[in-house]
Design an enzyme around this catalytic site. Structure first.
Site, PDB file in Angstrom:
ATOM      1  CB  CYS A  36     -20.581  45.260  10.951  1.00 49.66           C
ATOM      2  SG  CYS A  36     -19.002  44.662  10.320  1.00 49.66           S
TER       3      CYS A  36
ATOM      4  CB  CYS B 144     -17.628  47.631  10.543  1.00 46.67           C
ATOM      5  SG  CYS B 144     -18.295  46.381   9.459  1.00 46.67           S
ATOM      6  CG  ASP B 145     -19.247  49.970  13.294  1.00 46.00           C
ATOM      7  OD1 ASP B 145     -18.475  50.624  12.578  1.00 46.00           O
ATOM      8  OD2 ASP B 145     -20.414  49.707  12.976  1.00 46.00           O
TER       9      ASP B 145
END
Ligand code: NDP
Length: 315
Positions: free
Chosen positions: A139, A142-143
């Site tokens: 992701c 997300c990261d």
């Protein structure tokens, strides 16, 4: 397997990610006395991520697993009956709807909220598993932030990979993009955007052989499947964007789904094609897939269930 026990509940929630727990919070507060079955991965996909910085209300960020403990505690405090168990079969032919848990326990429910999520597909490399959370992620939204100013790689060639490569290109110095064929599956407009971005470098006919690093990702070894030539590229992050699989298999005989198995909901609602059966979170969303959007749709499902039960005189 034979059914060994049965129980009648008012509102059954299947799944324990942000969608399931949010549905449980709202359903409990509306006195629907929800029973929630957590599935095989209590807390869902967030339990395999590290830091979450984009969920509102956590100004200092939060670890994904911790956040899901908070969700669970909040749902339990509101009165949700949270249980360990996996829904393995359903029969939605008539009210009350039947759901079997762990094959042999039958739950009959007036309303069912499906929040079983989706699972990221992985390449299946040992190094990918070992370094998951240590530079390897499924992701970018997300990261990606953790790789600001660094070099990263991404594998995949669909719309998700294209979108994530573009997202990463705004944060990282170079994005190495590995495409397994000599063309991309992504929509034309997304392909063009990727190809026009100077710091995205596309490698065609390329397979990932290994992610290199002991405790964190340091490089990736790739192979050109046409020439057999291999090369090692130093990267700090490796993103896998080769698709997701919605966890919707047990519902396929009952609910309308798209060709990839995502449950179809009526636009602007959580209603499926069967009244009294609602879907929330990633199992019905292949586009946004964020904790906050899943939580929002879990809230919608609980409100839709409450309205449905009221209209049917079941609440
Ligand atoms: P897709 O299934 O569309 O694409 C997966 C990609 O990964 C393909 O290019 C595929 O290659 C590649 N791939 C699969 N397995 C491997 C492997 N083992 N090694 C290397 N590459 C691999 O998934 P997406 O998540 O991209 O998209 C899912 C759906 O969601 C699509 O319908 C998409 O259009 C939609 N979507 C829409 C968005 C939007 O509208 N903004 C944003 C994101 C997704 P190959 O092409 O060779 O099969």
């Amino acid at each position: 397997m034979e059914t060994t026990a049965s129980e009648k509940v008012h509102c059954l929630i299947i799944g324990s990610g942000p969608a399931g727990y949010t549905a449980a919070i709202y359903a409990s507060r509306a006195n629907l006395k929800p029973v929630l079955y957590q599935g095989i991965q209590p807390g869902g996909q967030l339990t395999i991520t590290t830091e979450v910085e984009n969920y509102p209300g956590y100004p200092d960020g939060v670890q994904g697993p911790d956040m899901m403990v908070h969700f669970e505690k909040q749902a339990a405090r509101m009165g949700a009956d949270i249980r360990f168990g996996l829904a393995t079969k359903v029969d939605f032919s008539q009210q009350p709807y039947k759901v079997w848990v762990d094959d042999d326990k039958l739950i009959e429910a007036d309303a069912v909220i499906i929040a079983t999520g989706a699972s990221a597909k992985w390449l299946g490399l040992e190094s990918e598993q070992r370094l998951n959370g240590f530079g390897v992620s499924a992701c970018a939204v997300c990261d990606g932030f953790f790789f600001k100013g660094k070099e990263v790689a991404i594998v995949g060639a669909g719309d998700t990979a294209a979108e994530e490569a573009l997202y990463l290109s705004k944060l990282c110095t170079t994005v190495h993009m590995f495409v397994r064929r000599d063309e991309m599956r992504a929509s034309k407009v997304m392909q063009e955007r990727v190809q026009r971005t100077p710091n995205i470098k596309i490698y065609w006919n390329t397979s990932t052989e290994e992610i290199i690093g002991e405790k964190k990702t340091e490089a990736v070894r790739i192979k050109n499947t046409k020439t057999g030539e291999t090369q090692t590229i130093p990267v700090s992050g490796f993103f896998v964007a080769i698709g997701h699989e919605p966890n919707s298999g047990i519902f396929k005989d009952w609910l309308t789904m798209d060709e990839a198995g995502y449950i179809k909901t009526q636009p602007g609602t959580s209603k499926t094609n069967i009244e009294g059966v609602f879907a929330a979170g990633d199992v019905q969303d292949k586009i946004y897939r964020q904790a906050v959007t899943a939580a929002g749709s879990g809230c919608m499902a609980a409100l839709d269930a409450e309205r449905y039960l009221g209209e049917k005189g079941l609440h």
